[in-house]
Design an enzyme around this catalytic site. Sequence first.
Site, PDB file in Angstrom:
ATOM      1  N   ALA A   1       0.847  -1.232   0.071  1.00 27.83           N
ATOM      2  CA  ALA A   1       0.033  -0.054  -0.057  1.00 27.83           C
ATOM      3  C   ALA A   1       0.796   1.235  -0.075  1.00 27.83           C
ATOM      4  O   ALA A   1       1.910   1.311   0.449  1.00 27.83           O
ATOM      5  CB  ALA A   1      -0.758  -0.146   1.308  1.00 27.83           C
TER       6      ALA A   1
ATOM      7  N   GLY B   1       0.453  -5.080   0.692  1.00 23.97           N
ATOM      8  CA  GLY B   1      -0.759  -4.976  -0.065  1.00 23.97           C
ATOM      9  C   GLY B   1      -0.517  -5.629  -1.661  1.00 23.97           C
ATOM     10  O   GLY B   1      -1.158  -5.993  -2.231  1.00 23.97           O
TER      11      GLY B   1
ATOM     12  N   GLU C   1      -0.472  -9.383  -0.980  1.00 27.81           N
ATOM     13  CA  GLU C   1      -2.040  -9.437  -1.063  1.00 27.81           C
ATOM     14  C   GLU C   1      -2.845  -9.589  -2.329  1.00 27.81           C
ATOM     15  O   GLU C   1      -3.649 -10.368  -2.505  1.00 27.81           O
ATOM     16  CB  GLU C   1      -2.556  -8.611   0.012  1.00 27.81           C
ATOM     17  CG  GLU C   1      -2.277  -8.938   1.508  1.00 27.81           C
ATOM     18  CD  GLU C   1      -2.680  -7.948   2.228  1.00 27.81           C
ATOM     19  OE1 GLU C   1      -2.276  -6.706   2.057  1.00 27.81           O
ATOM     20  OE2 GLU C   1      -3.456  -8.206   3.507  1.00 27.81           O
TER      21      GLU C   1
ATOM     22  N   GLU D   1       3.833  -5.478   7.173  1.00 30.13           N
ATOM     23  CA  GLU D   1       2.996  -4.369   7.893  1.00 30.13           C
ATOM     24  C   GLU D   1       3.442  -4.174   9.446  1.00 30.13           C
ATOM     25  O   GLU D   1       3.326  -3.214   9.948  1.00 30.13           O
ATOM     26  CB  GLU D   1       1.718  -4.860   7.819  1.00 30.13           C
ATOM     27  CG  GLU D   1       0.783  -4.597   6.212  1.00 30.13           C
ATOM     28  CD  GLU D   1       1.355  -5.894   5.386  1.00 30.13           C
ATOM     29  OE1 GLU D   1       1.963  -6.866   5.802  1.00 30.13           O
ATOM     30  OE2 GLU D   1       0.542  -5.957   4.517  1.00 30.13           O
TER      31      GLU D   1
HETATM   32  N1  COA Z   1       4.548   3.118  -0.285  1.00 38.54           N
HETATM   33  C1  COA Z   1       4.902   4.467  -0.576  1.00 38.54           C
HETATM   34  N2  COA Z   1       6.088   4.753  -1.043  1.00 38.54           N
HETATM   35  C2  COA Z   1       6.814   3.573  -1.335  1.00 38.54           C
HETATM   36  C3  COA Z   1       6.597   2.264  -1.108  1.00 38.54           C
HETATM   37  C4  COA Z   1       5.141   2.070  -0.482  1.00 38.54           C
HETATM   38  N3  COA Z   1       4.984   1.085  -0.001  1.00 38.54           N
HETATM   39  N4  COA Z   1       7.621   1.484  -1.099  1.00 38.54           N
HETATM   40  C5  COA Z   1       8.529   2.463  -1.905  1.00 38.54           C
HETATM   41  N5  COA Z   1       8.035   3.649  -1.723  1.00 38.54           N
HETATM   42  C6  COA Z   1       8.648   4.674  -2.502  1.00 38.54           C
HETATM   43  C7  COA Z   1       9.978   5.208  -1.452  1.00 38.54           C
HETATM   44  O1  COA Z   1       9.213   5.921  -0.440  1.00 38.54           O
HETATM   45  C8  COA Z   1      10.763   5.937  -2.442  1.00 38.54           C
HETATM   46  O2  COA Z   1      10.279   7.159  -3.037  1.00 38.54           O
HETATM   47  P1  COA Z   1      11.046   8.697  -2.917  1.00 38.54           P
HETATM   48  O3  COA Z   1      11.981   8.214  -4.168  1.00 38.54           O
HETATM   49  O4  COA Z   1      10.036   9.662  -3.157  1.00 38.54           O
HETATM   50  O5  COA Z   1      11.807   8.763  -1.526  1.00 38.54           O
HETATM   51  C9  COA Z   1      10.672   4.985  -3.757  1.00 38.54           C
HETATM   52  O6  COA Z   1       9.435   4.359  -3.551  1.00 38.54           O
HETATM   53  C10 COA Z   1      11.870   4.150  -3.931  1.00 38.54           C
HETATM   54  O7  COA Z   1      12.012   3.615  -2.759  1.00 38.54           O
HETATM   55  P2  COA Z   1      13.315   3.317  -2.038  1.00 38.54           P
HETATM   56  O8  COA Z   1      12.993   2.593  -0.735  1.00 38.54           O
HETATM   57  O9  COA Z   1      14.381   4.239  -2.432  1.00 38.54           O
HETATM   58  O10 COA Z   1      13.598   1.791  -3.168  1.00 38.54           O
HETATM   59  P3  COA Z   1      14.398   0.523  -2.774  1.00 38.54           P
HETATM   60  O11 COA Z   1      14.639  -0.226  -4.114  1.00 38.54           O
HETATM   61  O12 COA Z   1      15.867   0.893  -2.095  1.00 38.54           O
HETATM   62  O13 COA Z   1      13.793  -0.422  -1.758  1.00 38.54           O
HETATM   63  C11 COA Z   1      11.603  -1.277  -0.717  1.00 38.54           C
HETATM   64  C12 COA Z   1      12.619  -1.052  -2.335  1.00 38.54           C
HETATM   65  C13 COA Z   1      10.487  -1.932  -1.506  1.00 38.54           C
HETATM   66  C14 COA Z   1      12.713  -2.507  -0.269  1.00 38.54           C
HETATM   67  C15 COA Z   1      11.351  -0.248   0.115  1.00 38.54           C
HETATM   68  O14 COA Z   1      10.825   1.010  -0.380  1.00 38.54           O
HETATM   69  C16 COA Z   1      10.501  -0.643   1.094  1.00 38.54           C
HETATM   70  O15 COA Z   1      10.641  -1.187   2.101  1.00 38.54           O
HETATM   71  N6  COA Z   1       9.137  -0.111   0.770  1.00 38.54           N
HETATM   72  C17 COA Z   1       8.130  -0.343   1.783  1.00 38.54           C
HETATM   73  C18 COA Z   1       7.777  -1.833   1.747  1.00 38.54           C
HETATM   74  C19 COA Z   1       6.391  -2.083   2.737  1.00 38.54           C
HETATM   75  O16 COA Z   1       6.663  -1.887   3.810  1.00 38.54           O
HETATM   76  N7  COA Z   1       5.229  -2.278   2.327  1.00 38.54           N
HETATM   77  C20 COA Z   1       4.176  -2.724   3.137  1.00 38.54           C
HETATM   78  C21 COA Z   1       3.231  -1.454   3.080  1.00 38.54           C
HETATM   79  S1  COA Z   1       1.977  -1.732   4.056  1.00 38.54           S
END
Ligand code: COA
Length: 261
Positions: free
Chosen positions: A68, A112, A115, A135
């Site tokens: 999400a 999500g 999911e 989450e």
């Molecule tokens: N929601 C909103 N923004 C997200 C996102 C999410 N679930 N996942 C990634 N992004 C955004 C980051 O904030 C970043 O935005 P910015 O460039 O404006 O700062 C961009 O996507 C790139 O993310 P980044 O973390 O720099 O990429 P990465 O390749 O190093 O890492 C992930 C990728 C997926 C491991 C990491 O972004 C992450 O842990 N995301 C959250 C995952 C999560 O907790 N999901 C469950 C949500 S309920």
Amino acid sequence: MSQSFETILVERRDRAAIITINRPDKRNALNIQTRAEGAAILDELRGDNSVRLVVLTGAGDKAFIAGADIAEFATRTAIAQREVMLDRSLFNVIDGFPKPIIAMVNGYCLGGGCEVALACDLRIASEKASFGQPEINLGIIPGGGGTQRLTRLVGEGKAMEMILTGEIIDAQTALAIGLVNHVVPADQLETKTMEIANRIADKSPIALRLAKEAVKLASRSNLDEGLRREVDLFALCFSSEDKDEGVKAFLEKRKAEFKGM
Ligand code: COA
């Protein structure tokens, strides 16, 4: 397509429609608009008889869907969040879609996103894909079916571990626990997915629909009820021209041409 979308792409490939979540700079995180557009395109494809199945994937080479959109969580009230989840939930639209949906998992498949993949019928993953329900790290729990669908798919022990620890597992581990159907090198992901898609597209759309409904009953009803309803759905196949064609083609030793009638 009759509608235009900003956060998803839709492409027709033979008898399949490929939906791509297109927010690569945000790792294809699902915001409200993406969920609404995903549900809207599925509504459109539902009644399109030229589309036999759907493939769902993420844009870019990093993510399927990284969950999400966490930014939207920052200011949302509990009541607003509940409405977002209950109001035409994308997860339920995928789950209830009458044609097969294959998740082509090309990268991060988290929260999500996992999911969404769980709501699909098959999951084909690239070796670079990773899976998780992180989450818990945000002080919340899965809300798009993760606690229910993941548990039914991989069992309570593995689901509990993933959900309580928030650990991210690699594609091979996902394969080992039954979370995905196949894992292939990244450069073969599309070929493998379309190979399976084409095999499915050759079948009777009516039989596919009834088969999907019957299989989904297994985790939603007791055995007696499921077996009883399977018989009804089996018998319903006998009302289709596709059943006549399938049987006739077998007896005539030729390939069946199913028309979905
Ligand atoms: N929601 C909103 N923004 C997200 C996102 C999410 N679930 N996942 C990634 N992004 C955004 C980051 O904030 C970043 O935005 P910015 O460039 O404006 O700062 C961009 O996507 C790139 O993310 P980044 O973390 O720099 O990429 P990465 O390749 O190093 O890492 C992930 C990728 C997926 C491991 C990491 O972004 C992450 O842990 N995301 C959250 C995952 C999560 O907790 N999901 C469950 C949500 S309920």
